[in-house]
Design an enzyme around this catalytic site. Structure first.
Site, PDB file in Angstrom:
ATOM      1  CG  ASN A  15     -41.593  18.062  12.720  1.00 56.53           C
ATOM      2  OD1 ASN A  15     -41.563  17.765  11.521  1.00 56.53           O
ATOM      3  ND2 ASN A  15     -41.603  17.151  13.678  1.00 56.53           N
ATOM      4  CD1 TRP A  16     -43.928  22.798   8.466  1.00 56.26           C
ATOM      5  CD2 TRP A  16     -43.955  22.541   6.236  1.00 56.26           C
ATOM      6  NE1 TRP A  16     -43.896  24.052   7.908  1.00 56.26           N
ATOM      7  CE2 TRP A  16     -43.902  23.911   6.536  1.00 56.26           C
ATOM      8  CE3 TRP A  16     -43.965  22.137   4.905  1.00 56.26           C
ATOM      9  CZ2 TRP A  16     -43.893  24.892   5.544  1.00 56.26           C
ATOM     10  CZ3 TRP A  16     -43.937  23.107   3.914  1.00 56.26           C
ATOM     11  CH2 TRP A  16     -43.912  24.472   4.230  1.00 56.26           C
ATOM     12  CE  LYS A  17     -45.076  16.199  14.396  1.00 52.34           C
ATOM     13  NZ  LYS A  17     -45.761  15.647  15.554  1.00 52.34           N
ATOM     14  CG  HIS A 102     -40.242  13.554  16.162  1.00 46.73           C
ATOM     15  ND1 HIS A 102     -41.393  12.833  16.426  1.00 46.73           N
ATOM     16  CD2 HIS A 102     -40.566  14.856  16.306  1.00 46.73           C
ATOM     17  CE1 HIS A 102     -42.366  13.688  16.712  1.00 46.73           C
ATOM     18  NE2 HIS A 102     -41.895  14.918  16.657  1.00 46.73           N
ATOM     19  CD  GLU A 104     -44.677  12.192  15.163  1.00 48.21           C
ATOM     20  OE1 GLU A 104     -44.157  12.586  14.106  1.00 48.21           O
ATOM     21  OE2 GLU A 104     -45.468  12.890  15.835  1.00 48.21           O
ATOM     22  CD  GLU A 174     -41.025  17.419  19.720  1.00 47.51           C
ATOM     23  OE1 GLU A 174     -41.520  18.455  19.251  1.00 47.51           O
ATOM     24  OE2 GLU A 174     -40.959  16.351  19.099  1.00 47.51           O
ATOM     25  N   GLY A 180     -49.348  16.354  19.368  1.00 50.01           N
ATOM     26  CA  GLY A 180     -50.536  16.195  18.537  1.00 50.01           C
ATOM     27  C   GLY A 180     -51.815  15.947  19.321  1.00 50.01           C
ATOM     28  CB  SER A 218     -50.078  20.476  22.324  1.00 53.86           C
ATOM     29  OG  SER A 218     -50.516  19.226  21.809  1.00 53.86           O
ATOM     30  N   GLY A 239     -45.347  21.496  15.752  1.00 53.30           N
ATOM     31  CA  GLY A 239     -45.912  20.566  14.782  1.00 53.30           C
ATOM     32  C   GLY A 239     -47.123  21.172  14.098  1.00 53.30           C
ATOM     33  N   GLY A 240     -48.308  20.748  14.523  1.00 53.91           N
ATOM     34  CA  GLY A 240     -49.551  21.148  13.864  1.00 53.91           C
ATOM     35  C   GLY A 240     -49.673  22.650  13.618  1.00 53.91           C
TER      36      GLY A 240
HETATM   37  P1  13P Z   1     -47.553  19.201  17.790  1.00 53.58           P
HETATM   38  O1  13P Z   1     -47.144  20.638  17.911  1.00 53.58           O
HETATM   39  O2  13P Z   1     -48.494  18.950  16.655  1.00 53.58           O
HETATM   40  O3  13P Z   1     -48.039  18.650  19.099  1.00 53.58           O
HETATM   41  O4  13P Z   1     -46.242  18.361  17.413  1.00 53.58           O
HETATM   42  C1  13P Z   1     -45.079  18.557  18.145  1.00 53.58           C
HETATM   43  C2  13P Z   1     -43.987  17.852  17.459  1.00 53.58           C
HETATM   44  O5  13P Z   1     -43.964  16.633  17.397  1.00 53.58           O
HETATM   45  C3  13P Z   1     -42.936  18.672  16.843  1.00 53.58           C
HETATM   46  O6  13P Z   1     -41.840  17.905  16.497  1.00 53.58           O
END
Ligand code: 13P
Length: 275
Positions: A15-17, A102, A104, A174, A180, A218, A239-240
């Site tokens: 997930n590149w956000k 998500h 967010e 999640e 993050g 994470s 994510g990251g």
């Molecule tokens: P991180 O891996 O950066 O914690 O993000 C997880 C995420 O929100 C994937 O959708």
């Protein structure tokens, strides 16, 4: 490996956000593509990119065993909804996955279960696979209601989706406090929640327990193997670490190595759970 987990192919989904640029994406797509083509990867791999880069993903990944997808979709089929992208458009484009709900988007865009359910329904009817996210806050965890919170979130969304065949939906657990932050859930804690979500799925329909449940929050190269080896963790939503080709590929490799070791890790995790 259990009979059940044999049927659920592990999925590592990036997930590149809201990250990326045409230049940086090119290097990332190429590395993922090469890794997929040079290795007979026994797990499924995909990336959910910002909408403007879907075209780049399609060109860069076409013919490779790597799926691409989006991070959101409209709750409506078509019409006067300025700024929205429909599920049919994403499907026509060749996208396979779309993330819905998500944390967010729940937090910053006030998305409700009803809206998330409507988005998931649109996705399913267009032939996309919605990745439905659930997760508790730190406050909910500290109050001892983590399991109940995620079960409720899942049931609330499924109430709008209905019973579906396992290949048409993916769930992602999640924990909000892990996203993050560099602070992942332990394998044992994650397995406990995943088992609860699986039980919840089972209550919703025949075969629903076969739906894949990803862990996200994470995941890094140094914790991926432990998490992805758990019996009820069918992959990761990254994510990251999905923005670094080395880290993402290392996590894919961990998912491959995790195959076959699920039962052992489940036993270790369950041994730590007090009855
Ligand atoms: P991180 O891996 O950066 O914690 O993000 C997880 C995420 O929100 C994937 O959708």
């Amino acid at each position: 490996m259990t009979e059940v987990s044999k049927m659920r192919r592990k999925l590592v989904l990036g997930n590149w956000k809201m990250h990326g640029s045409i230049g940086a994406n090119g290097q990332l797509f190429e590395a993922i593509r090469q890794h997929a083509s040079q290795n007979d990867v026994p797990v499924e791999v995909g990336v959910c990119v910002p909408a403007p880069y879907l075209s780049q993903a399609k060109n860069a990944l076409s013919g490779a065993a790597v799926a691409w997808g989006a991070q959101d979709v409209s709750a409506y089929a078509s019409g006067a909804y300025t700024g929205e992208v429909s599920a049919a458009m994403l499907a026509e484009f060749g996208a396979r996955y779309v993330i819905v709900g998500h944390s967010e988007r729940r937090a910053y865009h006030r998305e409700t279960s009803e809206l998330i359910g409507a988005k998931a329904r649109q996705a399913i009817s267009a032939g996309l696979v919605p990745v439905i996210c659930v997760g508790e806050t730190m406050q909910e965890r500290d109050s001892g209601i983590a399991e109940q919170t995620v079960r409720d979130q899942l049931s609330d969304v499924l109430a709008f989706v209905g019973a579906e065949s396992p290949d048409r939906i993916v769930i992602a657990y999640e924990p909000v406090w892990a996203i993050g932050t560099g602070r992942s859930a332990s394998s044992a804690d994650a397995q406990t929640i995943h088992a609860a979500l699986r039980a919840c799925l089972r209550e919703h329909g025949t075969n629903m327990e076969q739906i894949r449940i990803l862990y996200g929050g994470s995941i890094k190269p140094n914790n991926a193997l432990g998490l992805l080896s758990c019996a009820d963790i069918d992959g990761g939503l990254i994510g990251g670490a999905s923005l670094s080709s080395d880290d993402f590929i290392s996590i894919i490799d961990s998912a491959c190595r995790a195959l076959g070791s699920e039962t052992r890790v489940a036993e270790v995790a369950n041994a730590g759970i007090k009855s």
